[in-house]
Design a protein around this motif. Structure first.
Motif, PDB file in Angstrom:
ATOM      1  N   UNK A 114       8.986   5.802  10.354  1.00 23.65           N
ATOM      2  CA  UNK A 114       8.281   4.413  10.084  1.00 23.65           C
ATOM      3  C   UNK A 114       6.978   4.078  10.688  1.00 23.65           C
ATOM      4  N   UNK A 115       6.719   4.739  11.833  1.00 25.44           N
ATOM      5  CA  UNK A 115       5.506   4.512  12.382  1.00 25.44           C
ATOM      6  C   UNK A 115       4.386   5.316  11.935  1.00 25.44           C
ATOM      7  N   UNK A 116       4.575   6.369  10.957  1.00 23.79           N
ATOM      8  CA  UNK A 116       3.480   7.203  10.212  1.00 23.79           C
ATOM      9  C   UNK A 116       3.453   6.178   9.056  1.00 23.79           C
ATOM     10  N   UNK A 117       4.340   5.717   8.289  1.00 19.18           N
ATOM     11  CA  UNK A 117       4.159   4.914   7.220  1.00 19.18           C
ATOM     12  C   UNK A 117       3.245   3.363   7.409  1.00 19.18           C
ATOM     13  N   UNK A 118       3.503   3.013   8.695  1.00 18.53           N
ATOM     14  CA  UNK A 118       2.720   1.789   9.315  1.00 18.53           C
ATOM     15  C   UNK A 118       1.342   2.448   9.142  1.00 18.53           C
ATOM     16  N   UNK A 119       1.157   3.531  10.061  1.00 11.61           N
ATOM     17  CA  UNK A 119      -0.187   4.043  10.593  1.00 11.61           C
ATOM     18  C   UNK A 119      -1.018   4.422   9.155  1.00 11.61           C
ATOM     19  N   UNK A 120      -0.301   4.637   8.157  1.00 14.47           N
ATOM     20  CA  UNK A 120      -1.134   4.864   6.930  1.00 14.47           C
ATOM     21  C   UNK A 120      -1.325   3.725   6.311  1.00 14.47           C
ATOM     22  N   UNK A 121      -0.567   2.618   6.398  1.00 13.02           N
ATOM     23  CA  UNK A 121      -1.073   1.337   5.667  1.00 13.02           C
ATOM     24  C   UNK A 121      -2.060   0.640   6.537  1.00 13.02           C
ATOM     25  N   UNK A 122      -2.245   1.121   7.820  1.00 12.92           N
ATOM     26  CA  UNK A 122      -3.358   0.426   8.664  1.00 12.92           C
ATOM     27  C   UNK A 122      -4.614   1.138   8.584  1.00 12.92           C
ATOM     28  N   UNK A 123      -4.476   2.238   7.858  1.00  8.84           N
ATOM     29  CA  UNK A 123      -5.930   3.023   7.764  1.00  8.84           C
ATOM     30  C   UNK A 123      -7.081   2.210   7.344  1.00  8.84           C
ATOM     31  N   UNK A 124      -8.188   2.185   8.023  1.00  7.81           N
ATOM     32  CA  UNK A 124      -9.169   1.520   7.247  1.00  7.81           C
ATOM     33  C   UNK A 124      -9.763   1.959   6.071  1.00  7.81           C
ATOM     34  N   UNK A 125      -9.564   3.217   5.769  1.00  6.49           N
ATOM     35  CA  UNK A 125     -10.174   3.853   4.676  1.00  6.49           C
ATOM     36  C   UNK A 125      -9.388   3.191   3.527  1.00  6.49           C
ATOM     37  N   UNK A 126      -8.084   3.040   3.764  1.00  5.49           N
ATOM     38  CA  UNK A 126      -7.091   2.359   2.551  1.00  5.49           C
ATOM     39  C   UNK A 126      -7.446   0.747   2.348  1.00  5.49           C
ATOM     40  N   UNK A 127      -7.528   0.198   3.641  1.00  6.47           N
ATOM     41  CA  UNK A 127      -8.325  -1.095   3.178  1.00  6.47           C
ATOM     42  C   UNK A 127      -9.651  -1.118   2.518  1.00  6.47           C
ATOM     43  N   UNK A 128     -10.363  -0.282   2.919  1.00  2.00           N
ATOM     44  CA  UNK A 128     -11.722  -0.318   2.272  1.00  2.00           C
ATOM     45  C   UNK A 128     -11.951   0.127   0.831  1.00  2.00           C
ATOM     46  N   UNK A 129     -10.701   0.910   0.475  1.00  2.00           N
ATOM     47  CA  UNK A 129     -10.398   1.305  -0.986  1.00  2.00           C
ATOM     48  C   UNK A 129     -10.012   0.254  -1.850  1.00  2.00           C
ATOM     49  N   UNK A 130      -9.090  -0.779  -1.348  1.00  2.00           N
ATOM     50  CA  UNK A 130      -8.494  -1.767  -1.942  1.00  2.00           C
ATOM     51  C   UNK A 130      -9.808  -2.913  -2.207  1.00  2.00           C
ATOM     52  N   UNK A 131     -10.317  -3.092  -0.980  1.00  2.00           N
ATOM     53  CA  UNK A 131     -11.521  -4.005  -1.020  1.00  2.00           C
ATOM     54  C   UNK A 131     -12.578  -3.788  -1.925  1.00  2.00           C
ATOM     55  N   UNK A 132     -12.913  -2.551  -2.173  1.00  2.00           N
ATOM     56  CA  UNK A 132     -13.778  -1.958  -3.230  1.00  2.00           C
ATOM     57  C   UNK A 132     -13.341  -2.171  -4.494  1.00  2.00           C
TER      58      UNK A 132
END
Length: 138
Positions: A114-132
């Motif tokens: 679960x920690x890995x999944x949360x770590x993945x969704x907290x990745x700044x690059x993922x947020x940047x991807x969706x913001x873009x």
């Protein structure tokens, strides 16, 4: 056991798109993008420069970031609700991102997994991807 995750790369987009496709959230993304288009049409512009003012640009940027966060939160929720269907894809992605063998990922304790999944969704690059993506249609 602490497992570190590498940064997302351009090549990871294909894996992410495959997972997003299996989640069946196309309608949610279309609605998100339609809202972006509608909000852009309503944005008043500086009469002299024929473009949004500095304050309006800042507001548009904040709005795109908010929509990107909404999309990411929706993706997380759909991922968790459909985890059974996506188990192999998620495990393969986590294995790739951590450099750990697939067997190690599958055998992690619930807390670590679960920690890995949360770590993945907290990745700044993922947020940047969706913001873009959200800002593309402004």
């Amino acid at each position: 056991m602490t497992i570190e995750m590498r940064e997302l790369k351009g090549d990871d987009i294909f894996t992410l798109l495959g997972i997003v496709g299996k989640l069946g959230i196309k309608d949610e993304f279309i609605q998100l993008f339609e809202q972006n288009v509608e909000s852009n049409v309503k944005t008043p512009q500086d009469h002299k420069k024929k473009e949004p003012t500095k304050a309006q640009k800042e507001k548009l940027e904040q709005e795109a970031q908010r929509r990107g966060m909404e999309a990411m939160a929706g993706l997380l929720q759909k991922t968790l609700l459909n985890a059974g269907k996506l188990k192999d894809d998620i495990n393969a992605l986590l294995s790739d991102l951590t450099g750990e063998p697939l067997k190690t990922i599958k055998n992690l304790g619930l807390k670590e997994y679960t920690g890995l999944i949360i770590q993945f969704f907290k990745k700044p690059e993922l947020q940047d991807f969706f913001t873009s993506i959200a800002s593309l249609l402004q």
